[in-house]
Design an enzyme around this catalytic site. Structure first.
Site, PDB file in Angstrom:
ATOM      1  N   CYS A  22       0.868  -1.184   0.000  1.00  0.00           N
ATOM      2  CA  CYS A  22       0.000   0.000   0.000  1.00  0.00           C
ATOM      3  C   CYS A  22       0.903   1.232   0.000  1.00  0.00           C
ATOM      4  O   CYS A  22       2.127   1.115  -0.077  1.00  0.00           O
ATOM      5  CB  CYS A  22      -0.988  -0.014   1.165  1.00  0.00           C
ATOM      6  SG  CYS A  22      -0.263   0.244   2.802  1.00  0.00           S
ATOM      7  N   ASP A  62      -8.091   3.990   1.525  1.00  0.00           N
ATOM      8  CA  ASP A  62      -7.024   4.165   2.507  1.00  0.00           C
ATOM      9  C   ASP A  62      -7.600   4.798   3.777  1.00  0.00           C
ATOM     10  O   ASP A  62      -8.042   5.947   3.758  1.00  0.00           O
ATOM     11  CB  ASP A  62      -5.940   5.064   1.912  1.00  0.00           C
ATOM     12  CG  ASP A  62      -4.682   5.100   2.750  1.00  0.00           C
ATOM     13  OD1 ASP A  62      -4.734   4.741   3.953  1.00  0.00           O
ATOM     14  OD2 ASP A  62      -3.633   5.506   2.210  1.00  0.00           O
ATOM     15  N   ARG A  89      -3.181  -0.406   5.331  1.00  0.00           N
ATOM     16  CA  ARG A  89      -3.790  -1.516   4.602  1.00  0.00           C
ATOM     17  C   ARG A  89      -2.892  -2.731   4.449  1.00  0.00           C
ATOM     18  O   ARG A  89      -3.325  -3.862   4.698  1.00  0.00           O
ATOM     19  CB  ARG A  89      -4.263  -1.039   3.223  1.00  0.00           C
ATOM     20  CG  ARG A  89      -5.402  -0.034   3.304  1.00  0.00           C
ATOM     21  CD  ARG A  89      -5.697   0.598   1.962  1.00  0.00           C
ATOM     22  NE  ARG A  89      -4.568   1.457   1.559  1.00  0.00           N
ATOM     23  CZ  ARG A  89      -4.476   2.057   0.388  1.00  0.00           C
ATOM     24  NH1 ARG A  89      -5.426   1.888  -0.533  1.00  0.00           N
ATOM     25  NH2 ARG A  89      -3.443   2.832   0.096  1.00  0.00           N
TER      26      ARG A  89
END
Length: 150
Positions: A8, A123, A14
């Site tokens: 990520c 996100d 994440r």
């Protein structure tokens, strides 16, 4: 052994959540030794930092052990080492392909592409919604395991 790397933006939300979730699924399903999981960042913003406190809290709430982790940058060598390079959104995918180069671009996938509803995973650094991120990551990890062991 199948080697999977989650990626990520900064490797604090994440991707370490996905690494922790899939690692726990592997243990619970008796797949230890068949799959190895790690995570990395596509950008340099958070290098060396631990997982975001919101990510850690969500995993604790769900009973998922947080893997020991400090953010690190994806490298071209990761393209060779890992069988699958799994990003969370389109920006991650672009960054990952740029970093690992054309030779390994075929290993790059977005986590939710293998689900019935392909999409990016938002996100939580920006949304603050760690619950939605957690749910999407579980869905993606379940689908990933299903594809690997179908």
């Amino acid at each position: 052994m199948i080697q999977i790397l989650f990626v990520c933006h900064g490797n604090i939300c994440r991707s370490p959540m996905a690494e922790s979730i899939l690692s726990e699924m592997i243990v619970r399903r008796g797949l230890t030794g068949k799959i190895a999981v790690s995570s990395a960042a596509a950008r340099r913003d958070e290098l060396g930092n631990p997982p975001h406190r919101g990510a850690a809290a969500k995993l604790r709430e769900k009973g998922i052990p947080l893997v020991p982790h400090r953010a690190r940058l994806l490298t071209e060598e990761d393209g060779e080492k890992y069988d699958l390079l799994i990003g969370m959104d389109e920006e991650n995918i672009r960054d990952m392909k740029r970093i690992v180069g054309g030779k390994y671009a075929g290993k790059v996938r977005m986590l939710l592409d293998g689900t019935s509803r392909p999409r990016a995973i938002a996100d939580p650094w920006y949304t603050g919604d760690f619950e939605a991120t957690y749910s999407d990551l579980v869905e993606g990890c379940e689908a990933l395991l299903g594809r690997i062991f179908s």
